[in-house]
Design an enzyme around this catalytic site. Structure first.
Site, PDB file in Angstrom:
ATOM      1  NE  ARG A   2      51.929  41.838  38.979  1.00  0.00           N
ATOM      2  CZ  ARG A   2      53.083  42.282  38.468  1.00  0.00           C
ATOM      3  NH1 ARG A   2      53.289  42.252  37.163  1.00  0.00           N
ATOM      4  NH2 ARG A   2      54.024  42.762  39.280  1.00  0.00           N
ATOM      5  CG  ASP A  47      53.710  48.651  40.317  1.00  0.00           C
ATOM      6  OD1 ASP A  47      54.122  47.583  40.810  1.00  0.00           O
ATOM      7  OD2 ASP A  47      52.644  48.742  39.677  1.00  0.00           O
ATOM      8  NE  ARG A  49      57.914  45.250  44.059  1.00  0.00           N
ATOM      9  CZ  ARG A  49      56.934  44.386  43.830  1.00  0.00           C
ATOM     10  NH1 ARG A  49      56.249  44.451  42.711  1.00  0.00           N
ATOM     11  NH2 ARG A  49      56.659  43.453  44.716  1.00  0.00           N
ATOM     12  CG  HIS A 100      50.216  45.720  39.498  1.00  0.00           C
ATOM     13  ND1 HIS A 100      51.424  46.201  39.974  1.00  0.00           N
ATOM     14  CD2 HIS A 100      50.028  44.530  40.114  1.00  0.00           C
ATOM     15  CE1 HIS A 100      51.932  45.336  40.833  1.00  0.00           C
ATOM     16  NE2 HIS A 100      51.108  44.306  40.933  1.00  0.00           N
TER      17      HIS A 100
HETATM   18  N1  LIG Z   1      48.224  44.148  43.539  1.00  0.00           N
HETATM   19  C1  LIG Z   1      49.437  43.876  43.988  1.00  0.00           C
HETATM   20  O1  LIG Z   1      50.321  44.729  43.975  1.00  0.00           O
HETATM   21  C2  LIG Z   1      49.724  42.526  44.578  1.00  0.00           C
HETATM   22  C3  LIG Z   1      50.875  42.315  45.345  1.00  0.00           C
HETATM   23  C4  LIG Z   1      51.115  41.063  45.868  1.00  0.00           C
HETATM   24  C5  LIG Z   1      50.212  40.021  45.630  1.00  0.00           C
HETATM   25  N2  LIG Z   1      49.109  40.251  44.874  1.00  0.00           N
HETATM   26  C6  LIG Z   1      48.105  39.216  44.650  1.00  0.00           C
HETATM   27  O2  LIG Z   1      47.418  38.986  45.879  1.00  0.00           O
HETATM   28  C7  LIG Z   1      46.898  37.670  45.889  1.00  0.00           C
HETATM   29  C8  LIG Z   1      47.290  36.969  47.196  1.00  0.00           C
HETATM   30  O3  LIG Z   1      48.668  36.736  47.246  1.00  0.00           O
HETATM   31  P1  LIG Z   1      49.313  35.962  48.510  1.00  0.00           P
HETATM   32  O4  LIG Z   1      50.759  35.920  48.284  1.00  0.00           O
HETATM   33  O5  LIG Z   1      48.779  36.533  49.768  1.00  0.00           O
HETATM   34  O6  LIG Z   1      48.680  34.497  48.289  1.00  0.00           O
HETATM   35  P2  LIG Z   1      48.459  33.378  49.416  1.00  0.00           P
HETATM   36  O7  LIG Z   1      48.255  32.101  48.694  1.00  0.00           O
HETATM   37  O8  LIG Z   1      49.534  33.458  50.440  1.00  0.00           O
HETATM   38  O9  LIG Z   1      47.098  33.818  50.126  1.00  0.00           O
HETATM   39  C9  LIG Z   1      45.869  33.811  49.468  1.00  0.00           C
HETATM   40  C10 LIG Z   1      44.818  33.430  50.498  1.00  0.00           C
HETATM   41  O10 LIG Z   1      43.518  33.559  49.894  1.00  0.00           O
HETATM   42  C11 LIG Z   1      42.702  32.552  50.477  1.00  0.00           C
HETATM   43  N3  LIG Z   1      41.511  32.349  49.668  1.00  0.00           N
HETATM   44  C12 LIG Z   1      41.393  31.721  48.467  1.00  0.00           C
HETATM   45  N4  LIG Z   1      40.106  31.761  48.050  1.00  0.00           N
HETATM   46  C13 LIG Z   1      39.406  32.427  48.993  1.00  0.00           C
HETATM   47  C14 LIG Z   1      38.055  32.804  49.131  1.00  0.00           C
HETATM   48  N5  LIG Z   1      37.141  32.499  48.202  1.00  0.00           N
HETATM   49  N6  LIG Z   1      37.683  33.479  50.229  1.00  0.00           N
HETATM   50  C15 LIG Z   1      38.574  33.802  51.189  1.00  0.00           C
HETATM   51  N7  LIG Z   1      39.890  33.470  51.124  1.00  0.00           N
HETATM   52  C16 LIG Z   1      40.292  32.795  50.034  1.00  0.00           C
HETATM   53  C17 LIG Z   1      43.614  31.336  50.540  1.00  0.00           C
HETATM   54  O11 LIG Z   1      43.116  30.346  51.443  1.00  0.00           O
HETATM   55  C18 LIG Z   1      44.926  31.968  50.993  1.00  0.00           C
HETATM   56  O12 LIG Z   1      45.077  31.938  52.383  1.00  0.00           O
HETATM   57  C19 LIG Z   1      47.435  37.013  44.631  1.00  0.00           C
HETATM   58  O13 LIG Z   1      46.462  37.043  43.605  1.00  0.00           O
HETATM   59  C20 LIG Z   1      48.633  37.879  44.252  1.00  0.00           C
HETATM   60  O14 LIG Z   1      48.940  37.796  42.877  1.00  0.00           O
HETATM   61  C21 LIG Z   1      48.855  41.472  44.351  1.00  0.00           C
HETATM   62  O1  LIG Z   2      54.305  39.934  41.087  1.00  0.00           O
HETATM   63  C1  LIG Z   2      53.222  39.477  41.466  1.00  0.00           C
HETATM   64  O2  LIG Z   2      52.648  38.565  40.876  1.00  0.00           O
HETATM   65  C2  LIG Z   2      52.604  39.975  42.748  1.00  0.00           C
HETATM   66  C3  LIG Z   2      52.425  41.448  42.796  1.00  0.00           C
HETATM   67  O3  LIG Z   2      51.622  41.913  41.752  1.00  0.00           O
HETATM   68  C4  LIG Z   2      53.728  42.191  42.877  1.00  0.00           C
HETATM   69  O4  LIG Z   2      53.960  43.090  42.060  1.00  0.00           O
HETATM   70  O5  LIG Z   2      54.518  41.895  43.793  1.00  0.00           O
END
Ligand SMILES: NC(=O)c1ccc[n+]([C@@H]2O[C@H](COP(=O)([O-])OP(=O)(O)OC[C@H]3O[C@@H](n4cnc5c(N)ncnc54)[C@H](O)[C@@H]3O)[C@@H](O)[C@H]2O)c1
Ligand SMILES: O=C(O)C[C@H](O)C(=O)O
Length: 308
Positions: A88, A148, A151, A175
């Site tokens: 990450r 987490d 999970r 995380h």
């Molecule tokens: N914290 C957590 O537990 C957790 C869990 C899952 C995913 N994530 C994170 O969440 C993020 C998104 O994941 P995803 O699978 O939805 O990705 P994704 O690629 O499906 O979606 C991301 C979206 O963000 C948009 N985007 C990019 N820049 C932008 C901006 N400046 N303004 C507005 N929109 C913008 C993109 O066009 C896209 O549609 C990633 O960084 C991922 O690592 C975190």
């Molecule tokens: O694993 C990742 O990169 C996305 C998110 O933080 C998750 O735990 O699913």
């Protein structure tokens, strides 16, 4: 209750869908930078309303922050997800600029918002949002521990051969693949400590599988997970919107709690209408304390890469 979700990708759309299905928000605005994408996701979701029985109005906008005005809760899911083999932390180069921009744009139109940060590396992105907006710490919350912990409960139930509803457990710390701290000593099956049922080796395996939960799914899916992340965010949004005072492990700015300072990292908190209403200090075993310290060192190192 107005909720804005920035990022109409996998996690943003899943989060908006769960919020709508739970039917507690009057309005959800989805914003994305990609032309027409959020509008399309919102229309598709609205066509679920009669099928799934919700009245939440979902609208999609392309980068127009005026449409997010006066949101009560905003969620940042914009940014790139990792690919198999990545950590990450490797996402920081692209996601830091996005999160900084998005959080300040949201604040301009919703000065009283409670902000939930999801984009990775999440603890560092939460810290960045804190520094970039200067908002009070109770109104900036990082989502990681709720996912987490879900999970962890999944893995515990699997090992116990028990229904997940019989299992309770929590993951604190950063995380990240190495930074998570599953609190095995506190985990229970219907109030009986899980150590009564599982050997130390099996519990160590459960903890190890939990920590690589995101990486395991990323390898299977080719991108990172979205259903459980969306459900975890929606649970936190609901706790704030409905002022439930439920406890979730969340990334929050610490000032001495758990012996940590000037860092956002996962600890148990009470969520209610004011966002983080209390940080709950629970006793950790010596091993858990040492893991928490090492986890904090990892997050601080990543924070050092930020251009603040
Ligand atoms: N914290 C957590 O537990 C957790 C869990 C899952 C995913 N994530 C994170 O969440 C993020 C998104 O994941 P995803 O699978 O939805 O990705 P994704 O690629 O499906 O979606 C991301 C979206 O963000 C948009 N985007 C990019 N820049 C932008 C901006 N400046 N303004 C507005 N929109 C913008 C993109 O066009 C896209 O549609 C990633 O960084 C991922 O690592 C975190
Ligand atoms: O694993 C990742 O990169 C996305 C998110 O933080 C998750 O735990 O699913």
């Amino acid at each position: 209750m107005k909720v804005t979700v920035v990022g109409a990708g996998a996690v943003g759309a899943s989060c908006a869908e769960y919020i709508a299905i739970k039917n507690f928000a009057s309005e959800v605005v989805i914003l994305d930078i990609k032309e027409g994408f959020a509008e399309g996701k919102a229309m598709d979701l609205m066509q679920c309303a009669s099928l799934n029985g919700f009245d939440t109005k979902i609208t999609g906008v392309t980068n127009d922050y005026s449409q997010t005005a006066n949101s009560d809760i905003c969620v940042i899911t914009s940014g790139i997800p990792r690919k198999p083999g990545m950590t990450r932390e490797e996402l920081i180069g692209i996601n830091a600029g996005i999160v900084k921009n998005v959080s300040t744009s949201l604040l301009e139109h919703s000065p009283n918002m409670i902000l939930i940060v999801v984009s990775n590396p999440m603890d560092t992105m939460t810290y960045l949002a804190h520094k970039a907006t200067g908002m009070p710490k109770n109104r900036i919350i990082g989502m990681g521990g709720a996912l987490d912990s879900a999970r962890f409960k999944y893995r515990l139930a699997e090992a116990l051969g028990a229904p997940i509803s019989d299992v309770d457990g929590m993951v604190v710390g950063g995380h990240s693949d190495v930074g998570m701290v599953p609190l095995t000593s506190h985990a229970t099956r219907n109030s009986i400590k899980v150590s009564e049922f599982l050997s130390e080796e099996r519990l160590e395996q459960v903890a190890a599988d939990t920590k690589v939960g995101g990486a395991t799914l990323t390898k299977l899916l080719g991108t990172s997970a979205w259903y459980a992340p969306g459900a975890a965010v929606s649970g936190m949004v609901q706790a704030i919107a409905c002022d439930t005072k439920k406890i979730f492990p969340c990334s929050t700015f610490l000032e001495g709690e758990y012996g940590l300072n000037d860092i956002c990292i996962g600890v148990p908190v009470v969520l209610g209408k004011n966002g983080i209403e209390k940080i709950v200090d629970i006793p950790l075993s010596d091993a858990e304390k040492a893991h928490m310290q090492a986890s904090a060192e990892g997050v601080t190192k990543t924070n050092g890469l930020l251009d603040l």
